[in-house]
Design a protein around this motif. Structure first.
Motif, PDB file in Angstrom:
ATOM      1  N   ASP A  88     -75.511  23.514 -72.182  1.00  0.00           N
ATOM      2  CA  ASP A  88     -75.158  22.874 -70.673  1.00  0.00           C
ATOM      3  C   ASP A  88     -73.999  22.015 -70.656  1.00  0.00           C
ATOM      4  N   SER A  89     -73.948  21.153 -69.772  1.00  0.00           N
ATOM      5  CA  SER A  89     -72.784  20.274 -69.819  1.00  0.00           C
ATOM      6  C   SER A  89     -72.889  18.955 -70.561  1.00  0.00           C
ATOM      7  N   ASP A  90     -74.095  18.814 -71.096  1.00  0.00           N
ATOM      8  CA  ASP A  90     -74.232  17.605 -71.940  1.00  0.00           C
ATOM      9  C   ASP A  90     -74.939  17.971 -73.530  1.00  0.00           C
ATOM     10  N   TYR A  91     -75.632  18.886 -73.581  1.00  0.00           N
ATOM     11  CA  TYR A  91     -76.496  19.381 -74.978  1.00  0.00           C
ATOM     12  C   TYR A  91     -76.068  20.808 -75.354  1.00  0.00           C
ATOM     13  N   LEU A  92     -76.090  20.991 -76.673  1.00  0.00           N
ATOM     14  CA  LEU A  92     -76.049  22.062 -77.427  1.00  0.00           C
ATOM     15  C   LEU A  92     -77.673  22.656 -77.640  1.00  0.00           C
ATOM     16  N   LEU A  93     -77.734  23.701 -77.391  1.00  0.00           N
ATOM     17  CA  LEU A  93     -79.371  24.074 -77.982  1.00  0.00           C
ATOM     18  C   LEU A  93     -78.964  24.960 -79.092  1.00  0.00           C
ATOM     19  N   ALA A  94     -79.852  24.958 -80.215  1.00  0.00           N
ATOM     20  CA  ALA A  94     -80.075  25.438 -81.459  1.00  0.00           C
ATOM     21  C   ALA A  94     -81.139  26.270 -81.757  1.00  0.00           C
ATOM     22  N   SER A  95     -81.249  27.268 -82.395  1.00  0.00           N
ATOM     23  CA  SER A  95     -82.324  28.101 -82.737  1.00  0.00           C
ATOM     24  C   SER A  95     -83.324  27.441 -83.716  1.00  0.00           C
ATOM     25  N   ARG A  96     -82.981  26.090 -84.231  1.00  0.00           N
ATOM     26  CA  ARG A  96     -83.914  25.383 -84.950  1.00  0.00           C
ATOM     27  C   ARG A  96     -84.085  24.040 -84.641  1.00  0.00           C
ATOM     28  N   PRO A  97     -84.915  23.118 -85.065  1.00  0.00           N
ATOM     29  CA  PRO A  97     -84.887  21.803 -84.782  1.00  0.00           C
ATOM     30  C   PRO A  97     -83.727  21.016 -85.456  1.00  0.00           C
TER      31      PRO A  97
ATOM     32  N   ALA B 131     -63.358  26.138 -74.988  1.00  0.00           N
ATOM     33  CA  ALA B 131     -63.922  26.258 -73.724  1.00  0.00           C
ATOM     34  C   ALA B 131     -64.504  27.791 -73.385  1.00  0.00           C
ATOM     35  N   ARG B 132     -63.800  28.807 -74.193  1.00  0.00           N
ATOM     36  CA  ARG B 132     -64.314  29.925 -73.976  1.00  0.00           C
ATOM     37  C   ARG B 132     -65.712  30.199 -74.728  1.00  0.00           C
ATOM     38  N   ASP B 133     -66.050  29.615 -75.942  1.00  0.00           N
ATOM     39  CA  ASP B 133     -67.341  29.551 -76.689  1.00  0.00           C
ATOM     40  C   ASP B 133     -68.131  29.014 -75.807  1.00  0.00           C
ATOM     41  N   MET B 134     -67.764  27.889 -74.948  1.00  0.00           N
ATOM     42  CA  MET B 134     -68.973  27.325 -74.344  1.00  0.00           C
ATOM     43  C   MET B 134     -69.351  27.959 -73.227  1.00  0.00           C
ATOM     44  N   GLN B 135     -68.567  28.665 -72.793  1.00  0.00           N
ATOM     45  CA  GLN B 135     -68.883  29.775 -71.319  1.00  0.00           C
ATOM     46  C   GLN B 135     -69.979  30.651 -71.904  1.00  0.00           C
TER      47      GLN B 135
ATOM     48  N   LEU C 118     -71.658  30.621 -74.532  1.00  0.00           N
ATOM     49  CA  LEU C 118     -73.149  30.228 -74.889  1.00  0.00           C
ATOM     50  C   LEU C 118     -74.012  30.089 -73.478  1.00  0.00           C
ATOM     51  N   GLN C 119     -73.221  29.691 -72.433  1.00  0.00           N
ATOM     52  CA  GLN C 119     -73.855  29.395 -71.116  1.00  0.00           C
ATOM     53  C   GLN C 119     -74.441  30.718 -70.604  1.00  0.00           C
ATOM     54  N   ASP C 120     -73.617  31.833 -70.871  1.00  0.00           N
ATOM     55  CA  ASP C 120     -74.038  33.231 -70.473  1.00  0.00           C
ATOM     56  C   ASP C 120     -74.948  33.644 -71.742  1.00  0.00           C
ATOM     57  N   ARG C 121     -75.523  33.141 -72.674  1.00  0.00           N
ATOM     58  CA  ARG C 121     -76.694  33.446 -73.515  1.00  0.00           C
ATOM     59  C   ARG C 121     -76.244  34.304 -74.654  1.00  0.00           C
ATOM     60  N   VAL C 122     -74.788  34.082 -75.017  1.00  0.00           N
ATOM     61  CA  VAL C 122     -74.233  34.654 -76.094  1.00  0.00           C
ATOM     62  C   VAL C 122     -74.677  33.552 -77.444  1.00  0.00           C
ATOM     63  N   LYS C 123     -75.234  34.260 -78.497  1.00  0.00           N
ATOM     64  CA  LYS C 123     -75.397  33.321 -79.598  1.00  0.00           C
ATOM     65  C   LYS C 123     -74.030  33.059 -80.325  1.00  0.00           C
ATOM     66  N   LYS C 124     -73.927  31.852 -80.849  1.00  0.00           N
ATOM     67  CA  LYS C 124     -72.620  31.261 -81.662  1.00  0.00           C
ATOM     68  C   LYS C 124     -72.934  30.741 -82.927  1.00  0.00           C
ATOM     69  N   LEU C 125     -72.404  31.327 -84.053  1.00  0.00           N
ATOM     70  CA  LEU C 125     -72.648  30.603 -85.367  1.00  0.00           C
ATOM     71  C   LEU C 125     -71.568  29.362 -85.362  1.00  0.00           C
ATOM     72  N   LEU C 126     -72.304  28.292 -85.553  1.00  0.00           N
ATOM     73  CA  LEU C 126     -71.311  27.123 -85.714  1.00  0.00           C
ATOM     74  C   LEU C 126     -71.450  26.564 -87.210  1.00  0.00           C
ATOM     75  N   VAL C 127     -70.297  26.343 -87.759  1.00  0.00           N
ATOM     76  CA  VAL C 127     -70.101  25.702 -89.148  1.00  0.00           C
ATOM     77  C   VAL C 127     -69.550  24.195 -88.969  1.00  0.00           C
ATOM     78  N   PHE C 128     -70.315  23.353 -89.311  1.00  0.00           N
ATOM     79  CA  PHE C 128     -70.009  21.989 -89.354  1.00  0.00           C
ATOM     80  C   PHE C 128     -69.082  21.469 -90.090  1.00  0.00           C
TER      81      PHE C 128
END
Length: 84
Positions: free
Chosen positions: A65-74, A36-40, A42-52
């Motif tokens: 947002d509450s439904d979608y993650l926005l990535a730096s690439r398609p 939850a802290r990471d999501m907050q 992200l909403q405050d415009r702090v970039k995060k590296l996500l490793v699947f």
């Protein structure tokens, strides 16, 4: 305008964050290493590296947002306007 091809839907179940399908290997019901802290942040415009965890592909998240993650690439293929 946010580019739709750079978004990916996610779901929350309690404190856990899942994607129904991995955008890289198509694994199903992938538990993401985000809290939850990471999501907050992200909403405050702090970039995060996500490793699947399913395939170890990396992705830089720039917003959420509450439904979608926005990535730096398609993450999606094809032209959305063709589906109408």
């Amino acid at each position: 305008m946010i580019p739709f091809e750079n978004t990916w839907p996610y779901d929350r179940f309690g404190q856990d964050i899942y994607v129904q399908n991995c955008p890289f290997c198509q694994a199903e019901n992938v538990l993401l290493p985000l809290k939850a802290r990471d999501m907050q942040e992200l909403q405050d415009r702090v970039k995060k590296l996500l490793v699947f965890p399913c395939c170890r592909n990396r992705l830089t998240l720039v917003d959420a947002d509450s439904d979608y993650l926005l990535a730096s690439r398609p993450l999606r293929r094809g032209d959305r306007s063709k589906s109408t």
